[in-house]
Scaffold this active site. Structure first.
Site, PDB file in Angstrom:
ATOM      1  N   TYR A 235      -3.370 -18.122  13.370  1.00  0.00           N
ATOM      2  CA  TYR A 235      -4.549 -17.448  12.790  1.00  0.00           C
ATOM      3  C   TYR A 235      -5.739 -18.409  12.696  1.00  0.00           C
ATOM      4  CZ  TYR A 235      -1.514 -13.549  11.547  1.00  0.00           C
ATOM      5  OH  TYR A 235      -0.664 -12.475  11.611  1.00  0.00           O
TER       6      TYR A 235
ATOM      7  N   ARG B 166       0.789  -1.246   0.000  1.00  0.00           N
ATOM      8  CA  ARG B 166       0.000   0.000   0.000  1.00  0.00           C
ATOM      9  C   ARG B 166       0.808   1.275   0.000  1.00  0.00           C
ATOM     10  NH1 ARG B 166      -3.340  -2.271   4.896  1.00  0.00           N
ATOM     11  NH2 ARG B 166      -1.303  -3.252   5.049  1.00  0.00           N
TER      12      ARG B 166
HETATM   13  O1  CP3 Z   1       5.980  -9.510   0.615  1.00  0.00           O
HETATM   14  C1  CP3 Z   1       5.252  -9.359  -0.393  1.00  0.00           C
HETATM   15  O2  CP3 Z   1       5.217  -8.279  -1.033  1.00  0.00           O
HETATM   16  C2  CP3 Z   1       4.457 -10.544  -0.896  1.00  0.00           C
HETATM   17  C3  CP3 Z   1       3.088 -10.640  -0.492  1.00  0.00           C
HETATM   18  C4  CP3 Z   1       2.759 -10.915   0.950  1.00  0.00           C
HETATM   19  C5  CP3 Z   1       1.623 -10.362   1.595  1.00  0.00           C
HETATM   20  N1  CP3 Z   1       1.510 -10.925   2.824  1.00  0.00           N
HETATM   21  C6  CP3 Z   1       0.724  -9.386   1.007  1.00  0.00           C
HETATM   22  C7  CP3 Z   1      -0.216  -8.643   1.873  1.00  0.00           C
HETATM   23  C8  CP3 Z   1       3.370 -11.782   1.855  1.00  0.00           C
HETATM   24  C9  CP3 Z   1       4.650 -12.580   1.714  1.00  0.00           C
HETATM   25  C10 CP3 Z   1       2.561 -11.779   3.032  1.00  0.00           C
HETATM   26  C11 CP3 Z   1       2.866 -12.617   4.200  1.00  0.00           C
HETATM   27  C12 CP3 Z   1       2.015 -12.521   5.389  1.00  0.00           C
HETATM   28  N2  CP3 Z   1       0.665 -12.337   5.455  1.00  0.00           N
HETATM   29  C13 CP3 Z   1       2.491 -12.737   6.703  1.00  0.00           C
HETATM   30  C14 CP3 Z   1       3.909 -13.107   7.074  1.00  0.00           C
HETATM   31  C15 CP3 Z   1       4.847 -11.960   7.023  1.00  0.00           C
HETATM   32  C16 CP3 Z   1       4.615 -10.907   8.076  1.00  0.00           C
HETATM   33  O3  CP3 Z   1       4.223  -9.805   7.685  1.00  0.00           O
HETATM   34  O4  CP3 Z   1       4.845 -11.207   9.260  1.00  0.00           O
HETATM   35  C17 CP3 Z   1       1.400 -12.587   7.573  1.00  0.00           C
HETATM   36  C18 CP3 Z   1       1.443 -12.710   9.084  1.00  0.00           C
HETATM   37  C19 CP3 Z   1       0.247 -12.349   6.773  1.00  0.00           C
HETATM   38  C20 CP3 Z   1      -1.148 -12.211   7.225  1.00  0.00           C
HETATM   39  C21 CP3 Z   1      -1.695 -10.901   6.880  1.00  0.00           C
HETATM   40  N3  CP3 Z   1      -1.984 -10.468   5.599  1.00  0.00           N
HETATM   41  C22 CP3 Z   1      -2.038  -9.858   7.767  1.00  0.00           C
HETATM   42  C23 CP3 Z   1      -1.858  -9.913   9.276  1.00  0.00           C
HETATM   43  C24 CP3 Z   1      -2.521  -8.813   6.994  1.00  0.00           C
HETATM   44  C25 CP3 Z   1      -3.117  -7.533   7.493  1.00  0.00           C
HETATM   45  C26 CP3 Z   1      -2.081  -6.600   7.954  1.00  0.00           C
HETATM   46  C27 CP3 Z   1      -1.883  -5.523   6.951  1.00  0.00           C
HETATM   47  O5  CP3 Z   1      -0.716  -5.201   6.645  1.00  0.00           O
HETATM   48  O6  CP3 Z   1      -2.896  -4.969   6.503  1.00  0.00           O
HETATM   49  C28 CP3 Z   1      -2.444  -9.198   5.630  1.00  0.00           C
HETATM   50  C29 CP3 Z   1      -2.814  -8.399   4.460  1.00  0.00           C
HETATM   51  C30 CP3 Z   1      -1.792  -8.200   3.385  1.00  0.00           C
HETATM   52  N4  CP3 Z   1      -0.988  -9.176   2.877  1.00  0.00           N
HETATM   53  C31 CP3 Z   1      -1.552  -6.994   2.679  1.00  0.00           C
HETATM   54  C32 CP3 Z   1      -0.560  -7.275   1.723  1.00  0.00           C
HETATM   55  C33 CP3 Z   1       0.008  -6.336   0.698  1.00  0.00           C
HETATM   56  C34 CP3 Z   1      -2.288  -5.694   2.874  1.00  0.00           C
HETATM   57  C35 CP3 Z   1      -3.672  -5.883   2.330  1.00  0.00           C
HETATM   58  C36 CP3 Z   1      -4.255  -4.736   1.573  1.00  0.00           C
HETATM   59  O7  CP3 Z   1      -3.820  -4.420   0.453  1.00  0.00           O
HETATM   60  O8  CP3 Z   1      -5.217  -4.184   2.112  1.00  0.00           O
END
Ligand code: CP3
Length: 349
Positions: A157, A34
């Site tokens: 989760y 984002r």
């Molecule tokens: O790294 C990258 O660019 C690749 C894509 C990627 C995403 N999530 C995209 C994402 C990867 C590798 C992840 C891993 C992920 N997802 C983890 C492990 C890494 C870490 O951050 O500890 C975890 C715990 C998740 C679970 C998850 N997904 C959460 C807790 C959230 C919400 C938190 C937030 O940042 O909003 C997500 C959503 C998420 N995954 C977004 C992205 C770009 C944001 C969503 C959006 O666009 O609204």
């Protein structure tokens, strides 16, 4: 001059094979995200986050955006670690502005109601298509990284139905019924091997295992639910795909970072920003490649500390194999110009 017969080996693959490079290759966790206006535009087009993950053309597009803008050495597949829970039969949705929500698995009966590992391909097939598109579209010097969540982090989760500060519900499941919880880990582990193996078949060149909540496991729990599953997943993947490089990220493992690569067979250990680079060089990099460590807040704050901290990390790891990265994902409030400043500091411009 004659052209070399083979393409020069990619910088990320060279680091993962143990080569020390004068300028470390670089990519960033959550590099598609984002903080980038072009991501927000594609995300708006997709409608919601899960539709973005499951629409291969759009997921490939957001994966490519940071490569076009910054020329990172690696692209990481755009997807989410929680998709596998959905593929196993749990409900998954993202509450706008609140993060992920899932239906919960809290006992052995719940574990037994999950789908078998081989069934996950049905839901995850679009992810493999994203990988295929990317392996055709990426520049030849860019490495494609596939990934999954490690079983413990995915389980936290699936048990709680949401993100938690201390992973209390998963710890409570362990305390209540250790064998039942181990069964959940086993189901996720088998599914993860299937999922990652399919990503490799589709064209992923490196695999990363995200254990974001490994830091809340202590002693025997760390051995049983973080270390052992990683070791078994890595062994299974390497048996199916000889030579496949694998990065493990047991985030906030502190002293358990020591020996983690040796104990699991990982080719690289990703470091969060709670450990010092000098300590990690002495105690973790001795076993092979390391990645990570720059605090993500520098991407928000910028200023002289961004360049000096970046150079300090490059210096600390200069004697061994190193992939530059942040200690955790870049945050939505980051300034895209600070990312370029970090890259310039690494590459010495
Ligand atoms: O790294 C990258 O660019 C690749 C894509 C990627 C995403 N999530 C995209 C994402 C990867 C590798 C992840 C891993 C992920 N997802 C983890 C492990 C890494 C870490 O951050 O500890 C975890 C715990 C998740 C679970 C998850 N997904 C959460 C807790 C959230 C919400 C938190 C937030 O940042 O909003 C997500 C959503 C998420 N995954 C977004 C992205 C770009 C944001 C969503 C959006 O666009 O609204």
């Amino acid at each position: 001059m004659t052209q070399p017969a083979a393409a020069p080996q990619k910088t990320i693959l060279r680091a993962l094979s143990g080569e020390v490079q004068a300028v470390p290759p670089v990519w960033m966790m959550r590099q598609a995200g984002r903080y980038l206006p072009e991501y927000r535009a594609t995300r708006a087009k997709a409608g919601d986050f899960l539709s973005l993950c499951y629409t291969p053309d759009l997921a490939a597009e957001v994966t490519l955006q940071p490569i076009r803008r910054y020329g990172f050495d690696a692209a990481i597949l755009f997807a989410d670690i929680l998709l596998i829970g959905q593929a196993l039969g749990a409900d998954l949705w993202f509450a706008e502005g609140e993060g992920p929500r899932m239906s919960t698995v809290t006992d052995l009966a719940g574990v037994q109601a999950l789908k078998p590992a081989e069934a996950v391909h049905e839901v995850l097939a679009p992810v493999y298509e994203t990988v295929r598109i990317l392996s055709r579209a990426l520049p030849r010097e860019t490495t494609l990284i596939g990934f999954a969540g490690a079983p413990w982090t995915v389980a936290t989760y699936m048990v709680a139905g949401r993100g938690t500060k201390d992973q209390g519900p998963a710890h409570a499941f362990i305390a209540r019924d250790r064998a039942g919880f181990a069964a959940l880990i086993a189901v996720i582990e088998a599914a993860t091997v299937e999922y990652l193996s399919a990503q490799v078949q589709a064209g992923a060149e490196v695999i990363k295992l995200f254990d974001s909540w490994a830091g809340s496991l202590k002693g025997q729990d760390f051995d049983d639910f973080a270390l052992a599953p990683a070791r078994r997943i890595i062994a299974a993947l390497k048996a199916r795909h000889p030579g496949l490089p694998i990065i493990a990220f047991p985030r906030e493992a502190r002293d358990r970072y020591v020996g983690f690569a040796r104990a699991t067979g990982a080719d690289c250990v990703a470091l969060d920003n709670s450990v010092s680079a000098d300590w990690a060089a002495a105690h973790v990099q001795v076993d092979g490649c390391v990645q990570g460590n720059l605090a993500p807040h520098h991407m928000v704050d910028g200023g002289p500390a961004l360049a000096s901290e970046t150079r300090r990390i490059v210096q600390a790891f200069r004697k061994g194999p190193h992939i530059f990265n942040l200690g955790h994902g870049i945050t939505p409030d980051a300034d895209p110009d600070n990312v370029q400043r970090m890259i310039d500091a690494i590459r010495g411009q």
